[in-house]
Design a protein around this motif. Structure first.
Motif, PDB file in Angstrom:
ATOM      1  N   LEU A 178       4.547 -18.575  47.448  1.00  0.00           N
ATOM      2  CA  LEU A 178       4.026 -17.371  47.622  1.00  0.00           C
ATOM      3  C   LEU A 178       5.647 -16.189  47.140  1.00  0.00           C
ATOM      4  N   GLY A 179       5.433 -15.556  47.520  1.00  0.00           N
ATOM      5  CA  GLY A 179       6.750 -14.450  48.016  1.00  0.00           C
ATOM      6  C   GLY A 179       7.365 -14.422  48.959  1.00  0.00           C
ATOM      7  N   GLU A 180       7.827 -13.269  49.375  1.00  0.00           N
ATOM      8  CA  GLU A 180       8.174 -13.610  51.014  1.00  0.00           C
ATOM      9  C   GLU A 180       7.739 -13.493  52.641  1.00  0.00           C
ATOM     10  N   THR A 181       6.682 -13.405  51.859  1.00  0.00           N
ATOM     11  CA  THR A 181       5.432 -13.576  53.475  1.00  0.00           C
ATOM     12  C   THR A 181       4.256 -13.752  52.634  1.00  0.00           C
ATOM     13  N   GLY A 182       3.154 -14.228  53.779  1.00  0.00           N
ATOM     14  CA  GLY A 182       2.031 -14.629  53.710  1.00  0.00           C
ATOM     15  C   GLY A 182       2.166 -16.249  54.302  1.00  0.00           C
TER      16      GLY A 182
END
Ligand code: NAD
Ligand code: TDX
Length: 343
Positions: free
Chosen positions: A140-144
């Motif tokens: 994942l990136g920074e969110t989710g």
């Protein structure tokens, strides 16, 4: 009723064995494990004299040996945890990951299918629970957050082998009607974890006054779950889960690696000060990053909470971490036998 647990000499499998014994539904539990470097009899020492817990030293890569234990005990259900589990090892030597995680799972599915289709087991009760990881979803990136509907996108040989095994399990459900359930869980921590993984490695290195190697800049994020919470989640999936379904299990405790290592140092500074009275933080060393290192994992486990009643025991990760550090401090015998390579 007889329950097969594969990998019960390992970290999570031995926790699940204790949870299954405590629930007390199964008259007999058969441990299927080949005692690799990560599988230890010490991990189920409490049950070696228990007549209802039987250990079968079987390699799941060996179809004929596996088939003979299935024919001998005719298990009412199977919970499958046996695997090669360490990402770094899968980078330096991927072959055994394909053999154990993919072919081994295929062998278990075939043995289960033979028993199930011959109706030698109670077909209304039989379940095959496949214990998998959130790493199958990639990074994942920074969110989710990952959930049951996230598409697969594995990065490492380890996660690709687990993704393959998840697909096989779902295919055996869809094509042959074998009642299978898949669980995908985040990073576990707790007692009896082999010291190749981040948390025990840092605790034991610190106590031995060795460097604490943090990959890259320590900014990668993992969602930490206490091992017994994972095991209760697996138990709920086995006893309440719907065949064909998937359940994501997480710890709701996202931390950067450097935060985890710093927290370990601070707890140890309080509990067991270094001889020179410096902080254990002085031992932190940033080292070359892992190849293909996934940036962030996080799990949304709302479905498991709603459908299975899944709950977590510790209110914070730091409480669970302190309890884990206490266990390592109080169980030097286990630590010694692991470091000597004793089985
Ligand atoms: P572990 O490495 O501590 O234990 C694995 C066990 O499997 C050992 O007892 C080992 O002897 C046994 N085993 C390995 N190869 C075998 C073979 N060919 N035949 C028979 N037994 C064999 O692993 P763990 O951390 O307890 O993980 C257990 C399961 O949970 C794995 O399937 C892993 O993918 C999954 N999982 C782990 C985590 C985690 O954070 N550790 C998170 C999610 C899912
Ligand atoms: O020495 C280390 N230094 C370091 O910075 C080690 C061993 C790890 N790390 C980093 C890499 C990861 O970002 O810490 C993080 C956690 O590493 P591991 O403990 O190796 O776990 P991870 O790679 O995230 O995979 C784990 O969680 C999912 C388990 O090993 C898998 O079996 C599980 O499926």
């Amino acid at each position: 009723m007889t329950l097969f647990i594969t990998g019960a000499a390992g970290f999570i499998g031995s926790s699940f064995l204790r949870v299954a014994k405590a629930h007390g539904i199964y008259g007999k539990i058969v441990i299927i494990d080949s005692l690799t470097y990560a599988g230890r009899k010490e991990n189920f020492i409490d049950y070696v004299n228990d007549r209802d817990v039987i250990f079968e030293n079987v390699d799941i890569r060996n179809y004929e040996s596996l088939r003979s234990v299935f024919q001998k005990y005719e298990p009412s259900s199977v919970v499958h945890l046996a695997a090669e589990s360490h990402v770094d090892n899968s980078i330096s030597g991927p072959r055994v990951f394909i053999e154990t995680n993919v072919i081994g799972t295929f062998n278990l599915l075939e043995c289960s299918r033979e028993l199930y289709s011959s109706r030698k087991v109670d077909v209304d009760k039989f379940k095959f629970v496949h214990v998998s990881t959130d790493e199958v979803f990639g990074e994942l990136g920074e969110t989710g957050k990952f959930s049951e509907t996230t598409a697969y996108d594995p990065s490492s040989p380890y996660s690709a082998s687990k993704a393959s095994s998840d697909h096989l399990v779902r295919a055996w459900h869809r094509t042959f009607g074998l009642p299978c359930i898949v669980t995908n869980c985040s990073n576990n921590y707790g007692p009896r974890q082999f010291p190749e993984k981040l948390i025990p490695r840092m605790i034991l290195n610190a106590l031995a006054d060795k460097a604490l190697p943090v990959y890259g800049k320590g900014q990668n994020v993992r969602d930490w779950i206490y091992v017994d919470d994972h095991s209760e989640g697996i138990w709920l999936a086995l006893t309440k889960g719907k065949a064909g379904d998937t359940y994501c299990l997480g710890g709701n405790s996202e931390r950067k690696n450097i935060e985890v290592v710093t927290a370990i140092c601070e707890i140890l500074d309080r509990k067991k000060p270094r001889r020179n009275n410096q902080s254990y933080k002085e031992l932190i060393t940033f080292v070359e990053d892992r190849l293909g290192h996934d940036f962030r994992y996080a799990i949304d486990d709302q479905l498991a909470q709603e459908e299975l009643g899944y709950k977590r025991r510790f209110s914070t990760f730091e409480e669970g971490l302190e309890s884990t550090i206490n266990w390592y401090l109080e169980n030097s015998g286990w630590v010694e036998s692991i470091s000597k390579g004793a089985k």
